[in-house]
Write a protein that holds these residues in place. Sequence first.
Motif, mmCIF file in Angstrom:
data_model
loop_
_atom_site.group_PDB
_atom_site.id
_atom_site.type_symbol
_atom_site.label_atom_id
_atom_site.label_comp_id
_atom_site.label_asym_id
_atom_site.label_seq_id
_atom_site.Cartn_x
_atom_site.Cartn_y
_atom_site.Cartn_z
ATOM 1 N N ASP A 1 -1.965 -4.968 -6.921
ATOM 2 C CA ASP A 1 -1.385 -6.299 -6.450
ATOM 3 C C ASP A 1 -0.634 -6.178 -5.364
ATOM 4 O O ASP A 1 -0.580 -6.958 -4.386
ATOM 5 N N GLU A 2 0.276 -4.799 -5.106
ATOM 6 C CA GLU A 2 1.150 -4.617 -3.992
ATOM 7 C C GLU A 2 0.423 -4.269 -2.788
ATOM 8 O O GLU A 2 0.611 -4.661 -1.537
ATOM 9 N N ILE A 3 -0.623 -3.363 -2.812
ATOM 10 C CA ILE A 3 -1.473 -3.138 -1.951
ATOM 11 C C ILE A 3 -2.266 -4.407 -1.260
ATOM 12 O O ILE A 3 -2.101 -4.448 0.005
ATOM 13 N N SER A 4 -2.770 -5.181 -2.112
ATOM 14 C CA SER A 4 -3.561 -6.448 -1.760
ATOM 15 C C SER A 4 -2.569 -7.201 -0.890
ATOM 16 O O SER A 4 -2.927 -7.922 0.185
ATOM 17 N N GLY A 5 -1.211 -7.294 -1.407
ATOM 18 C CA GLY A 5 -0.186 -8.062 -0.707
ATOM 19 C C GLY A 5 -0.079 -7.676 0.796
ATOM 20 O O GLY A 5 0.015 -8.357 1.723
ATOM 21 N N VAL A 6 0.034 -6.338 0.814
ATOM 22 C CA VAL A 6 0.320 -5.616 2.258
ATOM 23 C C VAL A 6 -0.912 -6.098 2.981
ATOM 24 O O VAL A 6 -0.224 -6.258 4.339
ATOM 25 N N ALA B 1 -11.874 -2.599 -0.223
ATOM 26 C CA ALA B 1 -11.991 -1.059 0.097
ATOM 27 C C ALA B 1 -10.689 -0.547 -0.308
ATOM 28 O O ALA B 1 -10.702 0.677 -0.999
ATOM 29 N N ALA B 2 -9.453 -1.085 -0.239
ATOM 30 C CA ALA B 2 -8.126 -0.581 -0.646
ATOM 31 C C ALA B 2 -8.028 -0.492 -2.204
ATOM 32 O O ALA B 2 -7.942 0.597 -2.583
ATOM 33 N N VAL B 3 -8.648 -1.616 -2.681
ATOM 34 C CA VAL B 3 -8.616 -1.547 -4.081
ATOM 35 C C VAL B 3 -9.452 -0.369 -4.796
ATOM 36 O O VAL B 3 -8.978 0.126 -5.869
ATOM 37 N N GLU B 4 -10.613 -0.230 -4.282
ATOM 38 C CA GLU B 4 -11.486 0.584 -4.641
ATOM 39 C C GLU B 4 -10.891 2.096 -4.567
ATOM 40 O O GLU B 4 -11.190 2.896 -5.409
ATOM 41 N N ILE B 5 -10.268 2.122 -3.461
ATOM 42 C CA ILE B 5 -9.698 3.912 -3.185
ATOM 43 C C ILE B 5 -8.600 4.004 -3.995
ATOM 44 O O ILE B 5 -8.648 5.086 -4.593
ATOM 45 N N VAL B 6 -7.882 2.947 -4.261
ATOM 46 C CA VAL B 6 -6.628 2.853 -5.312
ATOM 47 C C VAL B 6 -7.067 3.335 -6.610
ATOM 48 O O VAL B 6 -6.415 4.054 -7.214
ATOM 49 N N VAL C 1 -5.365 6.077 -8.286
ATOM 50 C CA VAL C 1 -4.471 5.719 -9.139
ATOM 51 C C VAL C 1 -4.864 4.297 -9.869
ATOM 52 O O VAL C 1 -4.847 3.053 -9.411
ATOM 53 N N PRO C 2 -5.412 4.711 -11.299
ATOM 54 C CA PRO C 2 -5.653 3.550 -11.895
ATOM 55 C C PRO C 2 -4.532 2.650 -12.424
ATOM 56 O O PRO C 2 -4.371 2.663 -13.870
ATOM 57 N N LYS C 3 -3.775 1.877 -11.830
ATOM 58 C CA LYS C 3 -2.628 1.230 -12.112
ATOM 59 C C LYS C 3 -2.646 -0.400 -11.743
ATOM 60 O O LYS C 3 -2.964 -0.353 -10.536
ATOM 61 N N ARG C 4 -2.328 -1.312 -12.334
ATOM 62 C CA ARG C 4 -2.639 -2.611 -12.010
ATOM 63 C C ARG C 4 -1.591 -3.200 -11.171
ATOM 64 O O ARG C 4 -1.913 -3.796 -10.176
ATOM 65 N N GLY C 5 -0.491 -3.075 -11.271
ATOM 66 C CA GLY C 5 0.765 -3.311 -10.343
ATOM 67 C C GLY C 5 0.645 -2.793 -8.770
ATOM 68 O O GLY C 5 1.032 -3.692 -8.082
#
Lengths: 251, 177
Positions: free
Chosen positions: B161-166, B145-150, B154-158
């Motif tokens: 990965d940061e959000i997924s880690g949090v 869900a967070a990846v989808e929202i982001v 914001v369509p940025k790869r880095g």
Amino acid sequence: MATDTEAEKSLEIHPMDQFLVKPVLGDGPLMWYSFSNTAMWMGITLLGIIIFLIVGTRNRAYVPDRFQMVVELIYGFVRNMVQDVAGRDALPYFPYIMTAFMFVIFSNVLGLIPMSFTPTSHIAVTATLALVVFISVTVIGFVKHGLGFLGLFWISSAPLPLRPVLAVIEIMSYFVRPISHSIRLAGNMMAGHAMIKVFAAFAGVMGIGSFVPIIAISAVYGLELLVAFIQAYVFTILTCVYLKDALHPQH
Amino acid sequence: MATENNVTEQAGIPQLEFSSFPNQILWLVVFLIAIFIVVRSVALPRISQIVSQREKRIQVDLEDARKLNEKIEGLENSITETLAEAKRYSEGKTSETRNEILEMQNRALEEAEVSVKAEVEVAEERIAAIKKEAITNIREIANEAAVEIVNQIVPKRGILDEISGVVDTKAQGRADE
């Protein structure tokens, strides 16, 4: 005058006539072997004793009827008297004492039947009985103890100087025994019967007032019945006392 | 009649009429002997036998009564002993049964406790597994869900990965709690 004479005649009282010894059969003189009124009433006494002792115990019941109970009562009474007064060693003489008791009591009581005769009111009869007792106990005393029987007259518990005097008194007293023994019984029987006869004679002449002597006769009759038993008891107990002296002469 | 009058006149005290003494003494002796024979030979043995037999019977009855009494006393003692023994037995049995029941009760309680404990452990294990599974699922769902929202914002790869880690870190912390 004639009436007075009649009254005097009717007042004639012969209280001793009832004691006359007469032949029962015929008017002849009284011989030593005649069947007299004494003999007849002694025979009736024997019959009474047989009925009392034999018929009374015919059932030989463990649980006695009234008749048997009276017989056993008399038996126990005399047996205990012999044993208590003269001791257990006097029991072999119990049949003799029972014989004397039965004869005296039946003679006394049967003599109270109106128009009967009382053999025990005669001194000849009672003296013979008393002499039999006296001679028997004396013989028993000498046979049992030899000359030790004379210890009966020697009161060893008395002070020595008095003993000979007391021995004389004791010997006199011993020989007076059959006299007192016989006169007591005959006298008592004679006196009561004579008194009843006197009252009866009064009753015969007192007319309407005769109830007084009749009441007196009834009272005296009750007393005589008592005397009949008491005198038989006294005669027997004295016999036991004399027997005790013969068996245990020591003072 | 004349004879009777003569007798009456002679009467005085008939007891002292000595001429009648031999007659009286003769018949007295005769009848006394007769009475003595009756008394000694018939009456006294009979009465004596009756009395002695009765006394014997009474003695026998008393002896029987005494024996029966002793027997009754023995039976009474025996009954008392039996009753006492029965009481002791019943008390022992009651106590034994009570102990057995208590033992059974304790054993059943222990067994129930062990069983409950095992079941609780199994349940806890299952709960923990379910919880772990649920948290894993929640992390994946949140991550997606967070990846989808982001991606939408914001369509940025880095950054992804940061959000997924949090999210993983947070999910891991919850799972540890």
